[in-house]
Scaffold this motif. Sequence first.
Motif, PDB file in Angstrom:
ATOM      1  N   ALA A  16     -64.237 -55.552  35.055  1.00 37.84           N
ATOM      2  CA  ALA A  16     -64.099 -54.334  34.260  1.00 37.84           C
ATOM      3  C   ALA A  16     -65.450 -54.114  33.606  1.00 37.84           C
ATOM      4  CB  ALA A  16     -63.013 -54.498  33.202  1.00 37.84           C
ATOM      5  N   VAL A  17     -66.076 -52.985  33.900  1.00 35.01           N
ATOM      6  CA  VAL A  17     -67.385 -52.661  33.343  1.00 35.01           C
ATOM      7  C   VAL A  17     -67.174 -51.641  32.233  1.00 35.01           C
ATOM      8  CG1 VAL A  17     -69.680 -51.761  33.825  1.00 35.01           C
ATOM      9  CG2 VAL A  17     -68.462 -53.061  35.570  1.00 35.01           C
ATOM     10  N   VAL A  18     -67.656 -51.975  31.029  1.00 29.60           N
ATOM     11  CA  VAL A  18     -67.438 -51.125  29.867  1.00 29.60           C
ATOM     12  C   VAL A  18     -68.783 -50.718  29.290  1.00 29.60           C
ATOM     13  CG1 VAL A  18     -66.358 -50.951  27.593  1.00 29.60           C
ATOM     14  CG2 VAL A  18     -65.308 -52.384  29.373  1.00 29.60           C
ATOM     15  N   ALA A  19     -68.971 -49.410  29.101  1.00 27.26           N
ATOM     16  CA  ALA A  19     -70.248 -48.938  28.558  1.00 27.26           C
ATOM     17  C   ALA A  19     -70.057 -47.638  27.796  1.00 27.26           C
ATOM     18  CB  ALA A  19     -71.266 -48.737  29.676  1.00 27.26           C
ATOM     19  N   HIS A  20     -70.861 -47.485  26.768  1.00 29.73           N
ATOM     20  CA  HIS A  20     -70.885 -46.248  25.990  1.00 29.73           C
ATOM     21  C   HIS A  20     -72.313 -45.744  25.811  1.00 29.73           C
ATOM     22  CE1 HIS A  20     -70.937 -43.601  22.493  1.00 29.73           C
ATOM     23  NE2 HIS A  20     -69.678 -43.324  22.783  1.00 29.73           N
ATOM     24  N   ASP A  21     -73.200 -46.593  25.327  1.00 27.89           N
ATOM     25  CA  ASP A  21     -74.555 -46.168  24.981  1.00 27.89           C
ATOM     26  C   ASP A  21     -75.451 -46.090  26.220  1.00 27.89           C
ATOM     27  OD1 ASP A  21     -73.498 -46.195  22.472  1.00 27.89           O
ATOM     28  OD2 ASP A  21     -74.840 -47.707  21.658  1.00 27.89           O
ATOM     29  N   ASN A  35     -75.236 -54.275  43.398  1.00 28.46           N
ATOM     30  CA  ASN A  35     -74.430 -55.441  43.767  1.00 28.46           C
ATOM     31  C   ASN A  35     -73.079 -55.081  44.368  1.00 28.46           C
ATOM     32  OD1 ASN A  35     -76.038 -57.860  42.802  1.00 28.46           O
ATOM     33  ND2 ASN A  35     -76.095 -56.500  41.041  1.00 28.46           N
ATOM     34  N   GLN A  36     -72.583 -53.901  44.061  1.00 32.99           N
ATOM     35  CA  GLN A  36     -71.330 -53.374  44.576  1.00 32.99           C
ATOM     36  C   GLN A  36     -70.151 -54.336  44.464  1.00 32.99           C
ATOM     37  OE1 GLN A  36     -72.082 -51.760  48.469  1.00 32.99           O
ATOM     38  NE2 GLN A  36     -73.626 -50.386  47.690  1.00 32.99           N
ATOM     39  N   PRO A  37     -69.940 -54.885  43.265  1.00 30.82           N
ATOM     40  CA  PRO A  37     -68.749 -55.733  43.108  1.00 30.82           C
ATOM     41  C   PRO A  37     -67.497 -54.871  43.033  1.00 30.82           C
ATOM     42  CG  PRO A  37     -69.753 -55.364  40.977  1.00 30.82           C
ATOM     43  CD  PRO A  37     -70.669 -54.727  42.010  1.00 30.82           C
ATOM     44  N   ASP A  38     -66.357 -55.471  43.279  1.00 32.24           N
ATOM     45  CA  ASP A  38     -65.089 -54.797  43.047  1.00 32.24           C
ATOM     46  C   ASP A  38     -65.016 -54.570  41.542  1.00 32.24           C
ATOM     47  OD1 ASP A  38     -62.521 -53.802  43.121  1.00 32.24           O
ATOM     48  OD2 ASP A  38     -61.580 -55.757  43.477  1.00 32.24           O
ATOM     49  N   HIS A  39     -64.899 -53.323  41.122  1.00 34.79           N
ATOM     50  CA  HIS A  39     -64.976 -53.046  39.688  1.00 34.79           C
ATOM     51  C   HIS A  39     -64.088 -51.884  39.280  1.00 34.79           C
ATOM     52  CE1 HIS A  39     -67.711 -50.083  41.389  1.00 34.79           C
ATOM     53  NE2 HIS A  39     -67.543 -49.384  40.281  1.00 34.79           N
ATOM     54  N   MET A  40     -63.831 -51.841  37.990  1.00 35.40           N
ATOM     55  CA  MET A  40     -63.166 -50.717  37.337  1.00 35.40           C
ATOM     56  C   MET A  40     -64.055 -50.347  36.160  1.00 35.40           C
ATOM     57  SD  MET A  40     -59.216 -51.998  37.416  1.00 35.40           S
ATOM     58  CE  MET A  40     -58.475 -50.392  37.198  1.00 35.40           C
ATOM     59  N   ALA A  41     -64.335 -49.077  35.970  1.00 33.00           N
ATOM     60  CA  ALA A  41     -65.248 -48.646  34.915  1.00 33.00           C
ATOM     61  C   ALA A  41     -64.486 -48.005  33.755  1.00 33.00           C
ATOM     62  CB  ALA A  41     -66.265 -47.659  35.463  1.00 33.00           C
ATOM     63  N   VAL A  42     -64.904 -48.390  32.558  1.00 32.80           N
ATOM     64  CA  VAL A  42     -64.395 -47.801  31.322  1.00 32.80           C
ATOM     65  C   VAL A  42     -65.608 -47.239  30.604  1.00 32.80           C
ATOM     66  CG1 VAL A  42     -63.196 -48.218  29.146  1.00 32.80           C
ATOM     67  CG2 VAL A  42     -62.566 -49.532  31.204  1.00 32.80           C
ATOM     68  N   LEU A  43     -65.666 -45.915  30.479  1.00 28.76           N
ATOM     69  CA  LEU A  43     -66.886 -45.284  29.987  1.00 28.76           C
ATOM     70  C   LEU A  43     -66.605 -44.306  28.862  1.00 28.76           C
ATOM     71  CD1 LEU A  43     -68.301 -44.439  33.517  1.00 28.76           C
ATOM     72  CD2 LEU A  43     -68.843 -46.444  32.119  1.00 28.76           C
ATOM     73  N   PRO A  46     -72.657 -41.206  26.331  1.00 20.11           N
ATOM     74  CA  PRO A  46     -73.688 -40.974  27.342  1.00 20.11           C
ATOM     75  C   PRO A  46     -73.485 -41.795  28.622  1.00 20.11           C
ATOM     76  CG  PRO A  46     -74.687 -41.502  25.220  1.00 20.11           C
ATOM     77  CD  PRO A  46     -73.217 -41.669  25.071  1.00 20.11           C
ATOM     78  N   ALA A  47     -72.773 -42.904  28.531  1.00 16.40           N
ATOM     79  CA  ALA A  47     -72.558 -43.744  29.710  1.00 16.40           C
ATOM     80  C   ALA A  47     -71.817 -42.999  30.814  1.00 16.40           C
ATOM     81  CB  ALA A  47     -71.800 -45.017  29.327  1.00 16.40           C
ATOM     82  N   SER A  48     -70.914 -42.103  30.459  1.00 18.18           N
ATOM     83  CA  SER A  48     -70.159 -41.357  31.479  1.00 18.18           C
ATOM     84  C   SER A  48     -71.102 -40.587  32.393  1.00 18.18           C
ATOM     85  CB  SER A  48     -69.188 -40.382  30.807  1.00 18.18           C
ATOM     86  OG  SER A  48     -68.229 -41.085  30.073  1.00 18.18           O
ATOM     87  N   PRO A  56     -72.175 -41.778  42.243  1.00 19.20           N
ATOM     88  CA  PRO A  56     -71.468 -40.489  42.343  1.00 19.20           C
ATOM     89  C   PRO A  56     -69.965 -40.592  42.626  1.00 19.20           C
ATOM     90  CG  PRO A  56     -73.523 -40.421  43.564  1.00 19.20           C
ATOM     91  CD  PRO A  56     -73.320 -41.850  43.138  1.00 19.20           C
ATOM     92  N   ASP A  57     -69.523 -41.582  43.392  1.00 23.34           N
ATOM     93  CA  ASP A  57     -68.099 -41.682  43.731  1.00 23.34           C
ATOM     94  C   ASP A  57     -67.341 -42.608  42.774  1.00 23.34           C
ATOM     95  OD1 ASP A  57     -69.388 -43.976  44.592  1.00 23.34           O
ATOM     96  OD2 ASP A  57     -68.252 -44.138  46.453  1.00 23.34           O
ATOM     97  N   LEU A  58     -67.865 -42.808  41.604  1.00 28.40           N
ATOM     98  CA  LEU A  58     -67.286 -43.700  40.610  1.00 28.40           C
ATOM     99  C   LEU A  58     -65.927 -43.206  40.144  1.00 28.40           C
ATOM    100  CD1 LEU A  58     -67.874 -46.103  38.582  1.00 28.40           C
ATOM    101  CD2 LEU A  58     -68.504 -44.308  36.974  1.00 28.40           C
ATOM    102  N   SER A  59     -64.990 -44.122  40.046  1.00 29.78           N
ATOM    103  CA  SER A  59     -63.709 -43.789  39.422  1.00 29.78           C
ATOM    104  C   SER A  59     -63.613 -44.586  38.128  1.00 29.78           C
ATOM    105  CB  SER A  59     -62.537 -44.104  40.355  1.00 29.78           C
ATOM    106  OG  SER A  59     -62.511 -45.476  40.646  1.00 29.78           O
ATOM    107  N   THR A  60     -63.010 -43.988  37.138  1.00 29.08           N
ATOM    108  CA  THR A  60     -62.900 -44.631  35.835  1.00 29.08           C
ATOM    109  C   THR A  60     -61.447 -44.971  35.542  1.00 29.08           C
ATOM    110  OG1 THR A  60     -62.742 -42.514  34.708  1.00 29.08           O
ATOM    111  CG2 THR A  60     -64.947 -43.465  34.931  1.00 29.08           C
ATOM    112  N   SER A  61     -61.268 -45.781  34.528  1.00 32.73           N
ATOM    113  CA  SER A  61     -59.937 -46.251  34.186  1.00 32.73           C
ATOM    114  C   SER A  61     -59.779 -46.318  32.680  1.00 32.73           C
ATOM    115  CB  SER A  61     -59.734 -47.645  34.796  1.00 32.73           C
ATOM    116  OG  SER A  61     -58.461 -48.149  34.460  1.00 32.73           O
TER     117      SER A  61
END
Length: 156
Positions: A16-21, A35-43, A46-48, A56-61
């Motif tokens: 789970a990758v989490v970013a805001h700033d 690295n293209q790991p299996d991931h889920m993004a929480v944004l 500005p991180a979004s 570009p094909d990022l999905s968020t959760s």
Amino acid sequence: MEQSRPTSVIPAGRVAVVAHDAGGAEILSSWIRRNQPDHMAVLGGPASRIFKRNIPDLSTSEMMKAIEQSEWVLSGTGNTDLEYQAIAASKRIGRYVVVFLDHWTGFQTRFIRDGKVALPDEIWVGDEDALVLVRRMFPEIKSMLFPNDILFYWVF
């Protein structure tokens, strides 16, 4: 001085990758892209925009879904609540938490909200000066130097 590859073992499984700033988002999105790991993004914040530009094909959760469905968490460390909440929630349910500190200041305050401390299991930094500071401030936490060229290009 030539840098060697970090000896840290990147945790296995979905992250789970989490970013805001913005600073952390640039670094973490580049790491994910390379690295293209299996991931889920929480944004948030500005991180979004930064993640969507770099992936570009990022999905968020939603945060708890991403944390619960991942084996470990990689987070930025801004001064907003999003990343702090992700660290605290991850620790509560037993996830291994790695954070990337992209600044030299305010290290300790990034892990404290309303007098409550939520520390990661591991801290990554991008330069030797930051590593010295982190090891002095958090000697009990594993810390690793990931110079930007290694962080961006190291494929595990």
